[in-house]
Design an enzyme around this catalytic site. Sequence first.
Site, short mmCIF file in Angstrom:
data_model
loop_
_atom_site.label_atom_id
_atom_site.label_comp_id
_atom_site.label_asym_id
_atom_site.label_seq_id
_atom_site.Cartn_x
_atom_site.Cartn_y
_atom_site.Cartn_z
N ASP A 236 -6.90 -13.55 -4.02
CA ASP A 236 -6.49 -12.69 -2.83
C ASP A 236 -7.81 -11.60 -3.15
OD1 ASP A 236 -5.72 -10.32 -1.29
OD2 ASP A 236 -3.82 -10.12 -2.65
N LYS B 80 -9.82 -3.95 5.43
CA LYS B 80 -10.73 -3.30 4.42
C LYS B 80 -12.38 -3.55 4.48
CE LYS B 80 -7.02 -3.86 1.18
NZ LYS B 80 -6.30 -2.28 1.50
N TRP C 295 -0.67 -5.40 -6.86
CA TRP C 295 -0.96 -6.34 -5.55
C TRP C 295 -0.59 -7.74 -6.49
CZ3 TRP C 295 0.38 -4.99 -1.30
CH2 TRP C 295 -0.10 -3.77 -0.82
#
Length: 360
Positions: A171, A195, A101
């Site tokens: 992030d 999430k 990511w």
Amino acid sequence: MTIFNFAAGPAVLPHEVLEQAREELLDWRGTGMSVMEMSHRGKEFMGIAAEAHADLRELMAIPENYKVLFLQGGATMQFSMVPLNLLRGKLSADYVNTGIWSKKAIDEAKKLCYVNEVASSADKSFSYAPGFAQWKLDKEAAYVHYTPNETIGGVEFNWVPDTGKVPLVADMSSNILSRPCDVTQFGLIYAGAQKNIGPAGVTLVIVREDLIGHAPAGLPTMLDYKTHADNDSMYNTPPTYGIYMAGLVFKWLKKNGGVAQMEKTNIAKARLLYGVIDASDGFYTCPVAKADRSRMNVPFRTRDAALDAEFLKQADARGLLQLKGHKLAGGMRASIYNAMPLAGVQALADFMGEFARSKG
């Protein structure tokens, strides 16, 4: 049979929240309307959105000089929006590379500026978080970006870097609200909701006000944080039902002790799983350095790839679902976000122990 969903995202939601959403699905508080049908500018939804904002501010102790935005486009959109808004005339930004990511964020930023990769754990297959002493920061960088928790690799920073006057960008898609966070240490935090916040479709951005309003001339309207800050995240129709669901999750968090209590529970859940792995005499292995193991995403595998497939088949039959590792990592991965109850982790730990004994 009780089902426990260990998916990495979209992920498990609190059962209590789902029950409330079911009860309110057709008729929200006597209005005769579902939240999905409401005008985003009507008093009913405006009240829902205001409560969600207020509860999130309370949960994270967000200071007044930070804007809270509920956006769309996922965290992936933020890979571009961050440099577009935060470069502020500068030519470069600092990025830490700890996995898939963060690498995606780097690749997008490279389209817009020079990226200084200040630290990387690629030398050991992204199995650790680079110590701050290794970071080669540029004092002239527009900002420093890192990914506190790598969902796929299961690496988590258990500390926050001090980048001085250079804004820190994080992030937090997979660990937001899982532990206390001093928002003042960051210039900008972003997170996909799917999430730890709610269903897919909402992206949370928490940004310091002085970083807003510096987008280059000609930037498309929807890519400018100022557009959303000036219009309370309602310049266009927002993801209304997702915001409603996020608001229910925030209420659930407050009812259950807030972020501090979530951290205690998450530590207990992670210790339980890693304890089984470490006590298995090599039957199970986790590729991540112990100091940097994620509390949210636990990757592991058995000593034999053929056994991995059998493990997943038997786990599925036991109601322990979505444990297959990411296609780029293989093996297994248990995502144990806030909404995963301790009972679910205990059920997985018990099965892991049984499986190891039967195959050992």
